[in-house]
Design a protein around this motif. Structure first.
Motif, PDB file in Angstrom:
ATOM      1  N   LYS A  66      -1.271   0.272   8.114  1.00 34.48           N
ATOM      2  CA  LYS A  66      -1.663  -0.273   6.816  1.00 34.48           C
ATOM      3  C   LYS A  66      -0.721   0.104   5.684  1.00 34.48           C
ATOM      4  CE  LYS A  66      -5.706  -0.637   3.779  1.00 34.48           C
ATOM      5  NZ  LYS A  66      -7.157  -0.360   3.664  1.00 34.48           N
ATOM      6  N   VAL A  67      -0.046   1.240   5.785  1.00 34.51           N
ATOM      7  CA  VAL A  67       0.696   1.820   4.665  1.00 34.51           C
ATOM      8  C   VAL A  67       2.150   1.362   4.666  1.00 34.51           C
ATOM      9  CG1 VAL A  67       1.490   3.994   3.641  1.00 34.51           C
ATOM     10  CG2 VAL A  67      -0.834   3.817   4.578  1.00 34.51           C
ATOM     11  N   ASP A  68       2.622   0.885   3.506  1.00 32.12           N
ATOM     12  CA  ASP A  68       4.020   0.479   3.358  1.00 32.12           C
ATOM     13  C   ASP A  68       4.924   1.668   3.057  1.00 32.12           C
ATOM     14  OD1 ASP A  68       3.975  -2.585   3.453  1.00 32.12           O
ATOM     15  OD2 ASP A  68       2.406  -2.142   1.984  1.00 32.12           O
ATOM     16  N   LEU A  69       4.469   2.539   2.175  1.00 33.12           N
ATOM     17  CA  LEU A  69       5.253   3.723   1.824  1.00 33.12           C
ATOM     18  C   LEU A  69       4.340   4.934   1.791  1.00 33.12           C
ATOM     19  CD1 LEU A  69       7.890   5.087   0.838  1.00 33.12           C
ATOM     20  CD2 LEU A  69       7.218   4.499  -1.502  1.00 33.12           C
ATOM     21  N   LEU A  70       4.709   5.958   2.543  1.00 37.04           N
ATOM     22  CA  LEU A  70       3.980   7.224   2.554  1.00 37.04           C
ATOM     23  C   LEU A  70       4.882   8.270   1.923  1.00 37.04           C
ATOM     24  CD1 LEU A  70       1.922   8.681   5.502  1.00 37.04           C
ATOM     25  CD2 LEU A  70       3.394  10.130   4.115  1.00 37.04           C
ATOM     26  N   THR A  71       4.381   8.972   0.920  1.00 33.77           N
ATOM     27  CA  THR A  71       5.179   9.968   0.208  1.00 33.77           C
ATOM     28  C   THR A  71       4.527  11.343   0.284  1.00 33.77           C
ATOM     29  OG1 THR A  71       4.071   9.462  -1.889  1.00 33.77           O
ATOM     30  CG2 THR A  71       6.106   8.272  -1.407  1.00 33.77           C
ATOM     31  N   ALA A  72       5.362  12.374   0.165  1.00 35.88           N
ATOM     32  CA  ALA A  72       4.874  13.750   0.034  1.00 35.88           C
ATOM     33  C   ALA A  72       5.869  14.490  -0.849  1.00 35.88           C
ATOM     34  CB  ALA A  72       4.732  14.432   1.381  1.00 35.88           C
ATOM     35  N   ALA A  73       5.431  14.859  -2.046  1.00 38.17           N
ATOM     36  CA  ALA A  73       6.299  15.464  -3.046  1.00 38.17           C
ATOM     37  C   ALA A  73       6.163  16.978  -3.023  1.00 38.17           C
ATOM     38  CB  ALA A  73       5.947  14.923  -4.436  1.00 38.17           C
ATOM     39  N   THR A  74       7.206  17.661  -2.534  1.00 38.46           N
ATOM     40  CA  THR A  74       7.209  19.118  -2.401  1.00 38.46           C
ATOM     41  C   THR A  74       5.890  19.590  -1.784  1.00 38.46           C
ATOM     42  OG1 THR A  74       8.573  19.153  -4.409  1.00 38.46           O
ATOM     43  CG2 THR A  74       7.825  21.272  -3.598  1.00 38.46           C
ATOM     44  N   ALA A  75       5.545  18.959  -0.671  1.00 35.51           N
ATOM     45  CA  ALA A  75       4.276  19.246  -0.001  1.00 35.51           C
ATOM     46  C   ALA A  75       4.402  19.316   1.509  1.00 35.51           C
ATOM     47  CB  ALA A  75       3.239  18.179  -0.371  1.00 35.51           C
ATOM     48  N   ALA A  76       5.384  18.641   2.102  1.00 33.60           N
ATOM     49  CA  ALA A  76       5.441  18.531   3.563  1.00 33.60           C
ATOM     50  C   ALA A  76       5.580  19.877   4.253  1.00 33.60           C
ATOM     51  CB  ALA A  76       6.594  17.614   3.974  1.00 33.60           C
ATOM     52  N   HIS A  77       6.143  20.862   3.570  1.00 30.56           N
ATOM     53  CA  HIS A  77       6.322  22.182   4.175  1.00 30.56           C
ATOM     54  C   HIS A  77       4.989  22.889   4.413  1.00 30.56           C
ATOM     55  CE1 HIS A  77       6.807  22.346  -0.193  1.00 30.56           C
ATOM     56  NE2 HIS A  77       6.231  23.532  -0.171  1.00 30.56           N
ATOM     57  N   TRP A  78       3.883  22.352   3.838  1.00 25.76           N
ATOM     58  CA  TRP A  78       2.560  22.917   4.096  1.00 25.76           C
ATOM     59  C   TRP A  78       1.863  22.229   5.270  1.00 25.76           C
ATOM     60  CZ3 TRP A  78       3.188  27.090   1.885  1.00 25.76           C
ATOM     61  CH2 TRP A  78       3.544  27.240   0.552  1.00 25.76           C
ATOM     62  N   PHE A  79       2.424  21.138   5.780  1.00 21.35           N
ATOM     63  CA  PHE A  79       1.747  20.370   6.819  1.00 21.35           C
ATOM     64  C   PHE A  79       1.968  20.976   8.203  1.00 21.35           C
ATOM     65  CE2 PHE A  79       2.756  16.259   4.204  1.00 21.35           C
ATOM     66  CZ  PHE A  79       1.929  16.692   3.190  1.00 21.35           C
ATOM     67  N   ASP A  80       1.028  20.719   9.095  1.00 13.70           N
ATOM     68  CA  ASP A  80       1.261  20.906  10.529  1.00 13.70           C
ATOM     69  C   ASP A  80       2.064  19.680  10.950  1.00 13.70           C
ATOM     70  OD1 ASP A  80       1.213  21.020  13.263  1.00 13.70           O
ATOM     71  OD2 ASP A  80      -0.938  20.680  13.455  1.00 13.70           O
ATOM     72  N   MET A  81       3.393  19.841  11.063  1.00 13.44           N
ATOM     73  CA  MET A  81       4.264  18.679  11.177  1.00 13.44           C
ATOM     74  C   MET A  81       4.037  17.837  12.439  1.00 13.44           C
ATOM     75  SD  MET A  81       5.678  18.433   8.321  1.00 13.44           S
ATOM     76  CE  MET A  81       6.824  17.088   8.637  1.00 13.44           C
ATOM     77  N   PRO A  82       3.794  18.418  13.616  1.00 12.87           N
ATOM     78  CA  PRO A  82       3.476  17.534  14.750  1.00 12.87           C
ATOM     79  C   PRO A  82       2.251  16.667  14.474  1.00 12.87           C
ATOM     80  CG  PRO A  82       4.054  19.713  15.543  1.00 12.87           C
ATOM     81  CD  PRO A  82       3.936  19.824  14.053  1.00 12.87           C
ATOM     82  N   GLY A  83       1.228  17.283  13.882  1.00 17.72           N
ATOM     83  CA  GLY A  83       0.027  16.521  13.548  1.00 17.72           C
ATOM     84  C   GLY A  83       0.286  15.504  12.452  1.00 17.72           C
ATOM     85  N   PHE A  84       1.088  15.880  11.459  1.00 11.00           N
ATOM     86  CA  PHE A  84       1.406  14.943  10.388  1.00 11.00           C
ATOM     87  C   PHE A  84       2.175  13.750  10.912  1.00 11.00           C
ATOM     88  CE2 PHE A  84       4.868  13.508   7.583  1.00 11.00           C
ATOM     89  CZ  PHE A  84       4.111  12.800   6.665  1.00 11.00           C
ATOM     90  N   THR A 135       0.831  -1.212   0.000  1.00  8.79           N
ATOM     91  CA  THR A 135       0.000   0.000   0.000  1.00  8.79           C
ATOM     92  C   THR A 135       0.862   1.257   0.000  1.00  8.79           C
ATOM     93  OG1 THR A 135      -1.788  -1.126   1.177  1.00  8.79           O
ATOM     94  CG2 THR A 135      -1.786   1.283   1.238  1.00  8.79           C
ATOM     95  N   LEU A 136       0.529   2.161  -0.904  1.00  6.16           N
ATOM     96  CA  LEU A 136       1.170   3.474  -0.992  1.00  6.16           C
ATOM     97  C   LEU A 136       0.145   4.542  -0.659  1.00  6.16           C
ATOM     98  CD1 LEU A 136       3.464   5.481  -2.153  1.00  6.16           C
ATOM     99  CD2 LEU A 136       2.133   5.376  -4.268  1.00  6.16           C
ATOM    100  N   MET A 137       0.564   5.557   0.094  1.00  3.52           N
ATOM    101  CA  MET A 137      -0.263   6.736   0.314  1.00  3.52           C
ATOM    102  C   MET A 137       0.558   7.963  -0.058  1.00  3.52           C
ATOM    103  SD  MET A 137      -2.211   8.131   3.757  1.00  3.52           S
ATOM    104  CE  MET A 137      -3.602   7.015   3.621  1.00  3.52           C
ATOM    105  N   ASP A 138       0.084   8.720  -1.053  1.00  4.00           N
ATOM    106  CA  ASP A 138       0.753   9.940  -1.505  1.00  4.00           C
ATOM    107  C   ASP A 138      -0.021  11.128  -0.940  1.00  4.00           C
ATOM    108  OD1 ASP A 138       2.492  11.615  -2.893  1.00  4.00           O
ATOM    109  OD2 ASP A 138       1.246  11.613  -4.702  1.00  4.00           O
ATOM    110  N   VAL A 139       0.609  11.883  -0.050  1.00  6.24           N
ATOM    111  CA  VAL A 139      -0.056  12.936   0.710  1.00  6.24           C
ATOM    112  C   VAL A 139       0.314  14.300   0.130  1.00  6.24           C
ATOM    113  CG1 VAL A 139      -0.454  13.887   3.014  1.00  6.24           C
ATOM    114  CG2 VAL A 139       0.098  11.458   2.748  1.00  6.24           C
ATOM    115  N   GLY A 140      -0.709  15.165  -0.021  1.00  4.56           N
ATOM    116  CA  GLY A 140      -0.491  16.425  -0.727  1.00  4.56           C
ATOM    117  C   GLY A 140      -0.312  16.142  -2.207  1.00  4.56           C
TER     118      GLY A 140
END
Length: 313
Positions: free
Chosen positions: A126-144, A53-58
């Protein structure tokens, strides 16, 4: 890093995109070079990761989700912008490019990076690989990080990367002057329209909060399972010949359109609607100056790249 230094200013520029803006973004922002995907997949596999399972966030319009999906059986693309998700679904409808390794369709979901556990059935580990492509800087990182720790399984991985700053290739005529024009746009004229997220990306994720230095600390990831890789910082090519993320030949018309998708440019144009698209537009003026230095209509550009890899304990 203390919690007081992590004030999160939520990004709304992309979230408020219209259908036309989301479509233009999808057309002008491309996927990333296979160089990057090969390193991510190799590190994931060599450290015992599975390709279930892959989850691509943002995920935006899914430009990264689709090529990644070919290696996984089940794939989710998550983004807080309804129009980005609508565009991702439209672009994926009836396309074999939007199928997973098992032949299933990618599932695109409107949702926030800080609430991943609420978005899919049986999300726990559930997730094997979680990705965020030039997006993580928009996240609330503690919550993420708390959310990622919930959904990523033991032995799984989080891969965050940024390819933000654009540079002319060293072969560019009048390189020093052209590079100065690129940097002046980003680091002088657009600075008043930056958010904290823009600055984190521009600084190559050096100040991106990590799971062991957010407050409270998030368990499940450790410095021992962390790896950082950088390429072409400040436009200095790591191999001396080519951008790691690929050399991109563009016309100046294409360059103008691509630069126009930057969130800082969107904010500038929102504040100066009477100038947007005219000869006084901040990007139009910069491109016109580049044209004078080039003496032509084409050049090769590329991005620096920073990749952060986190193994789940």
């Amino acid at each position: 890093m203390s919690s007081t230094s992590q004030t999160h200013l939520e990004e709304h520029t992309f979230r408020q995109y219209t259908p036309d803006q989301a479509k233009a973004y999808a057309d002008l922002r491309h996927s990333y070079h296979d160089n990057l995907y090969k390193i991510i997949f190799h590190h994931h596999a060599s450290t015992g990761g599975s390709f279930g399972t892959l989850m691509d966030v943002g995920c935006g319009p899914g430009n990264v989700t689709r090529p990644l999906a070919k290696r996984f059986n089940t794939v989710y693309g998550v983004d807080p912008s309804p129009e980005m998700i609508n565009t991702a679904k439209d672009l994926s409808a009836g396309s074999h490019e939007a199928e997973t390794a098992s032949g299933k369709k990618i599932e695109f979901i409107v949702g926030r990076a800080e609430e991943l556990g609420k978005l899919i059935p049986d999300a726990e580990s559930k997730v094997d690989l979680l990705t965020a492509a030039t997006a993580a800087h928009w996240f609330d990182m503690p919550g993420f990080w708390s959310s990622a720790a919930q959904v990523v399984k033991k032995g799984g991985m989080v891969a965050l990367w940024a390819g933000s700053s654009v540079y002319p290739h060293p072969s560019t005529p009048n390189l020093a002057r052209v590079k100065e024009l690129f940097l002046r746009l980003e680091r002088q004229y657009l600075v008043p329209y930056e958010t904290r997220g823009n600055r984190i990306a521009r600084n190559a994720y050096v100040n991106l909060p990590l799971p062991w230095n957010v407050n409270p600390r998030v368990e499940g990831f450790s410095p021992e399972g962390f790896k950082r890789l950088d390429w072409d910082l400040e436009g200095h090519l790591s191999d001396g010949r080519h951008f790691f993320l690929g050399d991109r030949p563009v016309t100046l018309v294409q360059l103008e359109k691509q630069l126009g998708t930057a969130s800082q440019v969107t904010r500038w144009r929102d504040e100066h609607p009477q100038l947007a698209g005219t000869s006084e537009d901040i990007v139009v003026k910069m491109v016109q100056e580049v044209r004078k230095e080039l003496g032509g209509e084409e050049l090769i550009i590329g991005n620096s790249c920073t990749l952060l890899l986190f193994k789940k304990d």
